[in-house]
Write a protein that holds these residues in place. Structure first.
Motif, short mmCIF file in Angstrom:
data_model
loop_
_atom_site.label_atom_id
_atom_site.label_comp_id
_atom_site.label_asym_id
_atom_site.label_seq_id
_atom_site.Cartn_x
_atom_site.Cartn_y
_atom_site.Cartn_z
N CYS A 18 45.31 50.54 71.15
CA CYS A 18 44.75 50.60 72.50
C CYS A 18 43.89 49.36 72.76
O CYS A 18 43.21 48.86 71.86
CB CYS A 18 43.89 51.86 72.66
SG CYS A 18 43.34 52.15 74.34
N ASP A 19 43.89 48.88 74.00
CA ASP A 19 43.14 47.66 74.31
C ASP A 19 41.67 47.92 74.65
O ASP A 19 40.95 46.99 75.02
CB ASP A 19 43.81 46.86 75.43
CG ASP A 19 43.74 47.53 76.80
OD1 ASP A 19 43.18 48.64 76.91
OD2 ASP A 19 44.26 46.95 77.76
N ASP A 20 41.18 49.16 74.50
CA ASP A 20 39.75 49.42 74.71
C ASP A 20 38.95 48.59 73.71
O ASP A 20 39.21 48.68 72.50
CB ASP A 20 39.42 50.90 74.52
CG ASP A 20 40.02 51.78 75.61
OD1 ASP A 20 40.52 51.24 76.60
OD2 ASP A 20 39.99 53.01 75.43
N TRP A 22 39.28 45.60 73.01
CA TRP A 22 40.14 44.58 72.40
C TRP A 22 39.72 43.20 72.88
O TRP A 22 39.44 43.00 74.06
CB TRP A 22 41.60 44.83 72.78
CG TRP A 22 42.58 43.87 72.20
CD1 TRP A 22 43.20 42.83 72.83
CD2 TRP A 22 43.07 43.86 70.87
NE1 TRP A 22 44.04 42.18 71.98
CE2 TRP A 22 43.98 42.79 70.76
CE3 TRP A 22 42.82 44.64 69.74
CZ2 TRP A 22 44.66 42.48 69.57
CZ3 TRP A 22 43.49 44.34 68.56
CH2 TRP A 22 44.39 43.28 68.49
N PRO A 44 45.08 42.04 77.65
CA PRO A 44 45.02 43.50 77.75
C PRO A 44 46.16 44.03 78.62
O PRO A 44 46.97 43.26 79.15
CB PRO A 44 43.67 43.72 78.45
CG PRO A 44 43.57 42.54 79.38
CD PRO A 44 44.21 41.39 78.62
N GLY A 45 46.19 45.33 78.78
CA GLY A 45 47.08 45.95 79.77
C GLY A 45 48.55 45.80 79.50
O GLY A 45 49.31 45.51 80.41
N GLU A 50 55.01 47.98 77.54
CA GLU A 50 54.47 49.19 76.94
C GLU A 50 55.26 49.58 75.71
O GLU A 50 56.49 49.49 75.69
CB GLU A 50 54.50 50.34 77.96
CG GLU A 50 53.60 50.11 79.15
CD GLU A 50 53.62 51.26 80.14
OE1 GLU A 50 54.09 52.36 79.77
OE2 GLU A 50 53.15 51.06 81.26
N ASN A 58 42.08 52.65 68.21
CA ASN A 58 41.36 52.47 69.46
C ASN A 58 39.96 51.99 69.12
O ASN A 58 39.44 52.27 68.04
CB ASN A 58 41.31 53.80 70.22
CG ASN A 58 40.82 53.64 71.65
OD1 ASN A 58 40.56 52.54 72.12
ND2 ASN A 58 40.67 54.75 72.34
N CYS A 82 44.92 57.46 75.00
CA CYS A 82 45.02 56.13 75.59
C CYS A 82 46.46 56.01 76.06
O CYS A 82 47.37 56.46 75.36
CB CYS A 82 44.70 55.07 74.53
SG CYS A 82 44.73 53.37 75.11
N GLU A 85 50.09 51.89 78.84
CA GLU A 85 49.80 50.78 79.75
C GLU A 85 48.57 50.01 79.27
O GLU A 85 48.27 48.95 79.81
CB GLU A 85 49.59 51.30 81.17
CG GLU A 85 48.38 52.18 81.35
CD GLU A 85 48.31 52.85 82.71
OE1 GLU A 85 47.20 53.23 83.10
OE2 GLU A 85 49.35 52.99 83.37
N GLU A 86 47.89 50.51 78.24
CA GLU A 86 46.72 49.85 77.66
C GLU A 86 47.02 49.28 76.27
O GLU A 86 46.11 49.03 75.50
CB GLU A 86 45.56 50.84 77.54
CG GLU A 86 45.07 51.40 78.86
CD GLU A 86 43.99 52.42 78.64
OE1 GLU A 86 42.83 52.01 78.37
OE2 GLU A 86 44.28 53.63 78.73
N ASP A 87 48.29 49.07 75.92
CA ASP A 87 48.64 48.53 74.61
C ASP A 87 48.12 47.10 74.46
O ASP A 87 48.29 46.27 75.36
CB ASP A 87 50.16 48.55 74.40
CG ASP A 87 50.69 49.96 74.13
OD1 ASP A 87 49.89 50.84 73.74
OD2 ASP A 87 51.91 50.15 74.30
#
Length: 167
Positions: A18-20, A22, A44-45, A50, A58, A82, A85-87
């Motif tokens: 997850c890109d949280d 990142w 990100p994103g 995907e 994460n 997550c 779309e947030e990979d």
């Protein structure tokens, strides 16, 4: 090339990150672990599309000096809430070296999915003489489109040039 969506293997299954939280230090660890040089960007994103399957990691908090992703602080090895779309993605300076991902004392090895689609790259330059000049287009969701120049600068152009092997 050394650019793509970051994926890791855990319990025999590949999944994404997850890109949280990142950032460039996290991408630097991935690039180093894969032998792909230094990190140029940490998009990100789901920049490279995907993924599917579990989202294994994460909240990564790498310092950037770790030898492998498994040594970075994170929220645990488990499926996370997550969306794909947030990979997370990474763009590295070097060319991809053929490494066999391993799982063991070194921890799960990450992999970068291909930044290219079968038969062509995800970015191209068109409308000028030669392959290293022109208007930037990106391939997304099955179509080529242009890129808005808001906040565009030389560092962005340098990434595109490196991705296309144009220096």
């Amino acid at each position: 090339r050394c650019a793509g969506r970051v994926e890791v293997q855990h319990d025999g299954h590949w999944g994404t990150v997850c890109d949280d939280d990142w950032g460039l230090p996290d991408a630097a660890v991935v690039c180093r672990q894969l032998g792909c040089g230094t990190a140029l960007a940490a998009p990100p994103g789901a920049w490279f599309g995907e993924g599917s399957g579990p989202i294994w990691l994460n909240g990564l908090r790498c310092r950037g000096s770790e030898e492998r992703l498994a040594l970075c602080r994170h929220r645990g090895w488990r499926p996370h809430v997550c969306a794909h779309e947030e990979d997370a993605s990474a763009v590295c300076s070097g060319g991809l070296r053929r490494l066999t991902p391993t799982h063991g004392s070194w921890g799960p090895a990450p992999a970068l999915t291909s930044a290219s689609l079968p038969g062509g790259p995800t970015v191209r330059l068109v409308g000028a003489t030669g392959r290293c000049a022109g208007r930037l287009e990106i391939f997304h969701a099955g179509h080529w489109g242009t890129v808005c120049d808001d906040l565009w600068g030389l560092p962005d152009a340098a990434v595109v040039c490196r991705q296309l092997g144009c220096g």
